[in-house]
Scaffold this motif. Structure first.
Motif, PDB file in Angstrom:
ATOM      1  N   ALA A   1       9.650  -0.091   4.393  1.00 43.83           N
ATOM      2  CA  ALA A   1      10.307  -0.797   3.278  1.00 43.83           C
ATOM      3  C   ALA A   1       9.727  -0.379   1.923  1.00 43.83           C
ATOM      4  N   ALA A   2       8.721   0.501   1.924  1.00 49.09           N
ATOM      5  CA  ALA A   2       8.050   0.869   0.669  1.00 49.09           C
ATOM      6  C   ALA A   2       8.993   1.645  -0.243  1.00 49.09           C
ATOM      7  N   ARG A   3       8.862   1.435  -1.553  1.00 49.75           N
ATOM      8  CA  ARG A   3       9.628   2.234  -2.507  1.00 49.75           C
ATOM      9  C   ARG A   3       8.872   2.339  -3.821  1.00 49.75           C
ATOM     10  N   ALA A   4       9.126   3.443  -4.522  1.00 47.98           N
ATOM     11  CA  ALA A   4       8.344   3.737  -5.729  1.00 47.98           C
ATOM     12  C   ALA A   4       8.676   2.781  -6.872  1.00 47.98           C
ATOM     13  N   ASN A   5       9.872   2.203  -6.894  1.00 46.51           N
ATOM     14  CA  ASN A   5      10.205   1.328  -8.031  1.00 46.51           C
ATOM     15  C   ASN A   5      10.049  -0.157  -7.705  1.00 46.51           C
ATOM     16  N   LEU A   6       9.288  -0.449  -6.645  1.00 42.40           N
ATOM     17  CA  LEU A   6       9.114  -1.848  -6.227  1.00 42.40           C
ATOM     18  C   LEU A   6       8.527  -2.725  -7.341  1.00 42.40           C
ATOM     19  N   PHE A   7       7.633  -2.147  -8.141  1.00 43.07           N
ATOM     20  CA  PHE A   7       6.888  -2.958  -9.117  1.00 43.07           C
ATOM     21  C   PHE A   7       7.438  -2.856 -10.537  1.00 43.07           C
TER      22      PHE A   7
ATOM     23  N   LEU B   1      -2.562   3.645 -12.089  1.00 44.77           N
ATOM     24  CA  LEU B   1      -1.385   2.880 -11.637  1.00 44.77           C
ATOM     25  C   LEU B   1      -0.297   2.777 -12.709  1.00 44.77           C
ATOM     26  N   SER B   2      -0.402   3.615 -13.763  1.00 46.05           N
ATOM     27  CA  SER B   2       0.567   3.459 -14.856  1.00 46.05           C
ATOM     28  C   SER B   2       1.998   3.771 -14.415  1.00 46.05           C
ATOM     29  N   GLY B   3       2.140   4.569 -13.356  1.00 45.44           N
ATOM     30  CA  GLY B   3       3.479   4.888 -12.852  1.00 45.44           C
ATOM     31  C   GLY B   3       4.165   3.712 -12.175  1.00 45.44           C
ATOM     32  N   LEU B   4       3.426   2.638 -11.955  1.00 41.98           N
ATOM     33  CA  LEU B   4       4.056   1.434 -11.378  1.00 41.98           C
ATOM     34  C   LEU B   4       4.964   0.764 -12.412  1.00 41.98           C
ATOM     35  N   HIS B   5       4.659   1.045 -13.720  1.00 45.10           N
ATOM     36  CA  HIS B   5       5.392   0.433 -14.834  1.00 45.10           C
ATOM     37  C   HIS B   5       5.375  -1.089 -14.762  1.00 45.10           C
ATOM     38  N   VAL B   6       4.146  -1.619 -14.641  1.00 54.98           N
ATOM     39  CA  VAL B   6       4.001  -3.078 -14.580  1.00 54.98           C
ATOM     40  C   VAL B   6       3.529  -3.609 -15.927  1.00 54.98           C
ATOM     41  N   LYS B   7       3.578  -4.923 -16.053  1.00 52.50           N
ATOM     42  CA  LYS B   7       3.038  -5.587 -17.245  1.00 52.50           C
ATOM     43  C   LYS B   7       1.735  -6.245 -16.811  1.00 52.50           C
ATOM     44  N   TRP B   8       0.623  -5.743 -17.340  1.00 49.64           N
ATOM     45  CA  TRP B   8      -0.688  -6.255 -16.926  1.00 49.64           C
ATOM     46  C   TRP B   8      -0.901  -7.653 -17.483  1.00 49.64           C
ATOM     47  N   GLN B   9      -1.470  -8.506 -16.658  1.00 49.18           N
ATOM     48  CA  GLN B   9      -1.716  -9.893 -17.070  1.00 49.18           C
ATOM     49  C   GLN B   9      -3.129 -10.266 -16.642  1.00 49.18           C
ATOM     50  N   LEU B  10      -4.012 -10.488 -17.612  1.00 50.12           N
ATOM     51  CA  LEU B  10      -5.402 -10.820 -17.279  1.00 50.12           C
ATOM     52  C   LEU B  10      -5.563 -12.327 -17.124  1.00 50.12           C
TER      53      LEU B  10
ATOM     54  N   GLY C   1       0.829  -1.211   0.000  1.00 50.65           N
ATOM     55  CA  GLY C   1       0.000   0.000   0.000  1.00 50.65           C
ATOM     56  C   GLY C   1       0.859   1.255   0.000  1.00 50.65           C
ATOM     57  N   GLY C   2       1.934   1.248   0.788  1.00 58.15           N
ATOM     58  CA  GLY C   2       2.826   2.413   0.870  1.00 58.15           C
ATOM     59  C   GLY C   2       3.552   2.654  -0.447  1.00 58.15           C
ATOM     60  N   SER C   3       3.972   1.564  -1.105  1.00 61.56           N
ATOM     61  CA  SER C   3       4.690   1.720  -2.384  1.00 61.56           C
ATOM     62  C   SER C   3       3.748   2.269  -3.449  1.00 61.56           C
ATOM     63  N   ILE C   4       2.494   1.779  -3.452  1.00 59.11           N
ATOM     64  CA  ILE C   4       1.521   2.286  -4.427  1.00 59.11           C
ATOM     65  C   ILE C   4       1.239   3.773  -4.143  1.00 59.11           C
ATOM     66  N   ALA C   5       1.125   4.119  -2.857  1.00 58.54           N
ATOM     67  CA  ALA C   5       0.886   5.522  -2.496  1.00 58.54           C
ATOM     68  C   ALA C   5       2.023   6.419  -3.020  1.00 58.54           C
ATOM     69  N   LEU C   6       3.249   5.956  -2.866  1.00 62.37           N
ATOM     70  CA  LEU C   6       4.404   6.739  -3.339  1.00 62.37           C
ATOM     71  C   LEU C   6       4.313   7.012  -4.836  1.00 62.37           C
ATOM     72  N   VAL C   7       3.931   5.963  -5.586  1.00 62.47           N
ATOM     73  CA  VAL C   7       3.865   6.098  -7.050  1.00 62.47           C
ATOM     74  C   VAL C   7       2.744   7.048  -7.456  1.00 62.47           C
ATOM     75  N   ILE C   8       1.570   6.902  -6.829  1.00 63.56           N
ATOM     76  CA  ILE C   8       0.433   7.765  -7.196  1.00 63.56           C
ATOM     77  C   ILE C   8       0.759   9.218  -6.840  1.00 63.56           C
ATOM     78  N   ARG C   9       1.350   9.405  -5.669  1.00 65.70           N
ATOM     79  CA  ARG C   9       1.705  10.770  -5.235  1.00 65.70           C
ATOM     80  C   ARG C   9       2.614  11.456  -6.243  1.00 65.70           C
ATOM     81  N   LYS C  10       3.609  10.655  -6.727  1.00 69.68           N
ATOM     82  CA  LYS C  10       4.604  11.206  -7.654  1.00 69.68           C
ATOM     83  C   LYS C  10       3.963  11.532  -9.011  1.00 69.68           C
ATOM     84  N   GLN C  11       3.105  10.630  -9.491  1.00 70.30           N
ATOM     85  CA  GLN C  11       2.562  10.803 -10.847  1.00 70.30           C
ATOM     86  C   GLN C  11       1.342  11.729 -10.884  1.00 70.30           C
ATOM     87  N   TRP C  12       0.548  11.728  -9.803  1.00 66.90           N
ATOM     88  CA  TRP C  12      -0.689  12.504  -9.770  1.00 66.90           C
ATOM     89  C   TRP C  12      -0.694  13.405  -8.544  1.00 66.90           C
ATOM     90  N   PRO C  13       0.145  14.439  -8.533  1.00 65.86           N
ATOM     91  CA  PRO C  13       0.259  15.259  -7.319  1.00 65.86           C
ATOM     92  C   PRO C  13      -1.053  15.954  -6.920  1.00 65.86           C
TER      93      PRO C  13
END
Ligand SMILES: NC(=O)C1=CN([C@@H]2O[C@H](COP(=O)(O)OP(=O)(O)OC[C@H]3O[C@@H](n4cnc5c(N)ncnc54)[C@H](O)[C@@H]3O)[C@@H](O)[C@H]2O)C=CC1
Ligand SMILES: O=C(O)C(=O)Cc1ccc(O)cc1
Length: 366
Positions: free
Chosen positions: A132-138, A163-172, A13-25
């Protein structure tokens, strides 16, 4: 401006928060956690705009709710949400490691017109809590989205955009298939790692030094035994049938290698290791060939002592942050290829310029 509520402000949750904060201030981010210290630290470092001890305190204001507590609590909180009046069009998603029980519970939410999108990032750590949260975790990891309730394509697009700032590969994938996959590649390995540590502890109870003598192999196969017991209890109990099946199949395999040793079957023992080596080697090769990360640079690396150190030194001197380094192939007297991963395009471009100036040749990564 959207209001995002993250329930469970720990590692994920903390890592996702970091990414959203950075991308969508401009978005408002509120955290919910029973751990008051996590909320205080997240708010004082500006990751969240406010913190609450209970989900009911803030859920009604949310455009998006991200459930990131242990699985048992996620299930509990889904019931709470089903009993509340939420904003029309709200998206509720989760990051839990198992999916079937959650998707059964999701029917109650979707029945009330709530967009529920089951999710699971395949990245993390044995470490827990927001510290331990970090923005590049994902970065470049797979992120499962569960197809069972994906009816509203706009909601899916909105979540992927958030969540695009997570830079993940979506898998359905369906919940049932998800739980079978992760039982094999995540849950069984965690059980084995912890069993190995517990067995070693018992064997060496009279000589603690023996455990400290463990070399790299033992340490790498047991790193995940340091994971959070609460989280893993929930995972095992919410995917129990599949995991029991995997334990039985693994026991059979142990039985086969045991038998091969008892009967001195050289060929069977060799085969056991040979098959595993081929598969294990191919995981890295496939990842590099077919699945390049987002900001990857591939450079030729000469076969000489200190060549890799030279590369890391050049990057360190230029203050360029390297996320990952991977040796793809270095054979004797043949140049090898280094895969360098960065967290953004700017770092990649600067790295390319610096390395070229030092005479190194770029294979790929334009
Ligand atoms: N750790 C990992 O590598 C990964 C974990 N997951 C899943 O993500 C979820 C979260 O895991 P982590 O972030 O690693 O754990 P964590 O322990 O770092 O964070 C969980 C947070 O939830 C909070 N919490 C517990 N009960 C709560 C309650 N009743 N109300 C509000 N907050 C509460 C805890 O205080 C903690 O801050 C789990 O469902 C896990 O299965 C998914 C992918 C990777
Ligand atoms: O630390 C590791 O290597 C992990 O395996 C992390 C992890 C833990 C749980 C998940 O559902 C997904 C990833």
């Amino acid at each position: 401006m959207k209001t995002i509520v993250i329930d469970g402000l720990g590692l994920i949750g903390g890592s996702i928060a970091l990414v959203i904060r950075k991308q969508w201030p401009d978005h408002q981010i509120f955290g919910v956690d029973v751990n008051h210290n996590s909320l205080v630290s997240a708010q004082s470092s500006g990751i969240i705009d406010g913190g609450f001890p209970r989900l009911q305190d803030i859920a009604a204001a949310a455009d998006v709710i991200i459930l990131a507590t242990p699985v048992r609590i996620i299930l509990d909180h889904m019931d709470q949400l089903a009993d509340m009046r939420l904003k029309p069009g709200v998206i509720v998603t989760d990051v839990g490691s198992t999916k079937q029980q959650i998707m059964v519970k999701a029917k109650r939410l979707t029945g009330k017109g709530i967009n529920f999108i089951g999710g699971h990032p395949m990245a993390g750590s044995h470490k827990t809590t927001i510290s331990a949260a970090r923005a590049n975790l994902f970065q470049s990891a797979y992120y499962f989205l569960i197809t069972d309730t994906l009816s509203d394509q706009n909601a899916v697009k909105d979540l992927q955009s958030l969540l695009s700032g997570l830079h993940v590969k979506w898998q359905l994938v369906s919940a049932a298939r998800h739980d079978r996959i992760v039982a094999q590649i995540s849950h069984l390995p965690h059980i084995i790692a912890s069993g190995l540590v517990n067995m070693s502890q018992d064997e060496f109870s009279q000589s603690p030094l023996s455990l400290r003598l463990a070399a790299g192999g033992f340490r790498s196969i047991t790193r995940i035994a340091s994971s959070d017991p609460e989280m893993w209890t929930d995972i095992l109990l919410s995917n129990s049938d599949t995991i029991v099946d995997k334990i039985d199949k693994f026991s059979d395999r142990l039985g086969q290698i045991r038998q091969a040793i008892v009967s001195s079957d050289h060929e069977a023992i060799h085969d056991y290791f040979h098959q595993a080596k081929i598969t294990r080697d191919s995981i890295n090769a496939q990842a590099a060939a077919h699945d390049p990360n987002f900001y990857d640079l591939f450079i030729n690396i000469p076969d000489r002592v200190g060549a890799i150190a030279q590369v890391t030194h050049i990057l360190a001197e230029a203050k360029i942050n390297l996320v990952n380094i991977h040796i793809l192939e270095i054979r004797e007297e043949v140049d090898g290829v280094l895969q360098l991963s960065f967290s953004n395009q700017q770092d990649l471009t600067r790295a390319k310029d610096e390395l070229r100036q030092h005479g190194l040749s770029v294979v790929r990564g334009e």
